[in-house]
Write a protein that holds these residues in place. Sequence first.
Motif, mmCIF file in Angstrom:
data_model
loop_
_atom_site.group_PDB
_atom_site.id
_atom_site.type_symbol
_atom_site.label_atom_id
_atom_site.label_comp_id
_atom_site.label_asym_id
_atom_site.label_seq_id
_atom_site.Cartn_x
_atom_site.Cartn_y
_atom_site.Cartn_z
ATOM 1 N N ALA A 1 -4.466 11.704 1.209
ATOM 2 C CA ALA A 1 -3.639 11.350 0.155
ATOM 3 C C ALA A 1 -4.563 10.480 -0.938
ATOM 4 O O ALA A 1 -5.635 9.921 -0.379
ATOM 5 N N TYR B 1 -4.476 7.022 -2.130
ATOM 6 C CA TYR B 1 -4.181 5.449 -1.747
ATOM 7 C C TYR B 1 -3.961 4.581 -2.876
ATOM 8 O O TYR B 1 -5.251 4.410 -3.454
ATOM 9 N N TYR B 2 -2.735 3.723 -2.825
ATOM 10 C CA TYR B 2 -2.739 2.808 -4.080
ATOM 11 C C TYR B 2 -2.404 1.369 -3.552
ATOM 12 O O TYR B 2 -1.610 1.466 -2.649
ATOM 13 N N ARG C 1 5.181 9.593 -4.028
ATOM 14 C CA ARG C 1 4.558 8.523 -3.511
ATOM 15 C C ARG C 1 5.199 7.763 -2.174
ATOM 16 O O ARG C 1 6.515 7.995 -2.509
ATOM 17 N N ARG D 1 0.701 5.712 -0.621
ATOM 18 C CA ARG D 1 -0.077 6.944 -0.717
ATOM 19 C C ARG D 1 0.596 7.964 -1.429
ATOM 20 O O ARG D 1 1.839 8.217 -1.403
ATOM 21 N N GLN D 2 -0.043 9.206 -2.077
ATOM 22 C CA GLN D 2 0.506 10.294 -2.563
ATOM 23 C C GLN D 2 -0.185 11.478 -2.146
ATOM 24 O O GLN D 2 -1.558 11.460 -2.895
ATOM 25 N N ASP E 1 -2.734 12.397 6.876
ATOM 26 C CA ASP E 1 -2.980 10.926 6.171
ATOM 27 C C ASP E 1 -3.780 11.340 4.675
ATOM 28 O O ASP E 1 -4.057 10.331 4.071
ATOM 29 N N TRP F 1 0.955 -1.281 -0.022
ATOM 30 C CA TRP F 1 0.003 0.029 0.034
ATOM 31 C C TRP F 1 0.803 1.330 -0.105
ATOM 32 O O TRP F 1 1.874 1.263 0.837
ATOM 33 N N GLN G 1 -8.933 8.231 -3.196
ATOM 34 C CA GLN G 1 -8.825 9.329 -2.421
ATOM 35 C C GLN G 1 -9.223 9.205 -0.819
ATOM 36 O O GLN G 1 -10.445 8.916 -0.565
ATOM 37 N N GLY H 1 -6.201 3.785 -7.427
ATOM 38 C CA GLY H 1 -5.976 4.798 -6.466
ATOM 39 C C GLY H 1 -7.302 5.195 -5.918
ATOM 40 O O GLY H 1 -8.410 5.449 -6.796
#
Length: 124
Positions: A93, A95-96, A46, A39-40, A91, A37, A119, A117
């Motif tokens: 971001a 998330y992928y 990332r 996040r960006q 937190d 996992w 949000q 991804g």
Amino acid sequence: QVQLSESGGGSVQVGGSVRLSCALSGRSEFNTYTMGWFRQALGKSREFVGRISWIDGLTYYSDSVKGRFTVSRDKDKNTAYLQMNSLKPEDTAVYYCAAKVGFVSDSSNEYHYWGQGTQVTVSS
């Protein structure tokens, strides 16, 4: 072809919880895979969040989320999860989820397959 499909996310208040799901398809089993996992945040690179070894369920987390986030997987459903508790504004971001074959890694460059991804926005 392995495909990842994410769900969950949305807006939550500080201190709240969100669970993300990542459904894997394209294979009957994923025992040779690691699920990560990332996040960006807007304007940032990332960032690694956590990972799980599919075959044995061993997990590892970044210091920024350790103790608040939990990565898990359901082998029968071929689905990975990211449970996020005690959420903070930082937190926020996209998330992928991502998958790679072979050895575990915290580097996004080593992951072969990516979800679309989702949000997560944490507001005070």
